[in-house]
Design an enzyme around this catalytic site. Sequence first.
Site, PDB file in Angstrom:
ATOM      1  N   LYS A  37     -25.245  29.310 -36.628  1.00 22.87           N
ATOM      2  CA  LYS A  37     -26.492  29.195 -35.871  1.00 22.87           C
ATOM      3  C   LYS A  37     -26.800  27.721 -35.588  1.00 22.87           C
ATOM      4  O   LYS A  37     -26.180  26.818 -36.148  1.00 22.87           O
ATOM      5  CB  LYS A  37     -27.644  29.835 -36.669  1.00 22.87           C
ATOM      6  N   TYR A 266     -42.091  -2.046 -33.903  1.00 25.17           N
ATOM      7  CA  TYR A 266     -43.462  -1.608 -33.683  1.00 25.17           C
ATOM      8  C   TYR A 266     -44.326  -1.822 -34.918  1.00 25.17           C
ATOM      9  O   TYR A 266     -43.921  -1.520 -36.047  1.00 25.17           O
ATOM     10  CB  TYR A 266     -43.489  -0.122 -33.303  1.00 25.17           C
TER      11      TYR A 266
END
Length: 374
Positions: A37, A266
């Site tokens: 999956k 940042y």
Amino acid sequence: MQGARPTLAAVDLGAIRANFAEARRHAAEREVIAVVKADAYGHGVLPVVRTLLDAGCGRLAVMTVAEAAPLRDAGVDVPVLVLGGVHDPAEAREAAARGLTPVVHHAGHVALLRGAAGSTPIAVHVEVDSGMRRMGIAPSEAVALLEAVAGEPALELAGIYTHFARADEPDLGPSLEQLAAFRGVLEDAQARGVDPGLVHVAASGGLLADKALADALPAERAVRPGLMLYGASPAGHLAARLRPAMTLRTQVVAVRSVGTGDGVGYSAEFRAAAPTRVATLAIGYADGVPVAASNRGSVLIRGRRMPIAGRVSMDLVTVDAGDEPVAIGDEAILFGEGQGTRLPVEEAAEAAGTISYELLVRVGSRVPRVFIEG
């Protein structure tokens, strides 16, 4: 490296093959259902599936019908278990048309599949919720559902399973309690003349755990490994001979000197305690590096660990190179193998406060997968 950016995920198909062999060794006489999956846990489902089939895998498991469709389109004809079941009539019809094996979690699934069935009954498995409390039918209601499925001409009861919630913990007590509840369902079903089909429980954690789990359920005929196929262990105490299949790598694209007190990135979440050199890497959280790795994780450059310095941004990561040699074009490994050493995905995940499963599946779609035979 390929593409416009020097960033890629190298997937070692030889490692996938070796890990499948290790799963079969632990499974002993039980059949292996390979869980592929989420694009084979981010590794690229079609090359991985072809490798598994070549290695002798006879069953696969995905989460949705949409995940199974490309397998059938590519000519994969082995049984494919759809763990999430079906949720509407169109999905039920597609599952039937493609010969998939959906999981039944409740009576509503029986009705959906009945309406979708053609001349051939749809093979299904039933999930019993023995303690995960997420999906599946409660043990007190399970036998009635099994009888309903077995008595439905449009369906074939091909299997039954449950899923461990805590098999990756050293204390196997909760898992043994789950097995006791599940075993009770099996015994009641047998007493009522219901053949549940293929019985399976263990995923990677249960497969690698103490043999006590296998001994507690002698009826188990298959196992469902996922994570271990990709070379990672669900927990540090669960030992196995696994080979990491994915290496996430990029390159240094800038190097600069910063002075004492200078901020990097940042909000200047990193400030240099002394003069140092900062290397910028062409990878960011859009590519799968968690923001939570900011100022916590590390990377490999020239075989040396270098700490992430500052906030991980969308497209770039900065690392503190100190006085180590580093230059534009140097390879940087976020996790995996290379440069004569290894940065395990489990370690990278722990530094970011997450789990290896998440790091593998979050590697972004703009990161090309390059398949090698290690």
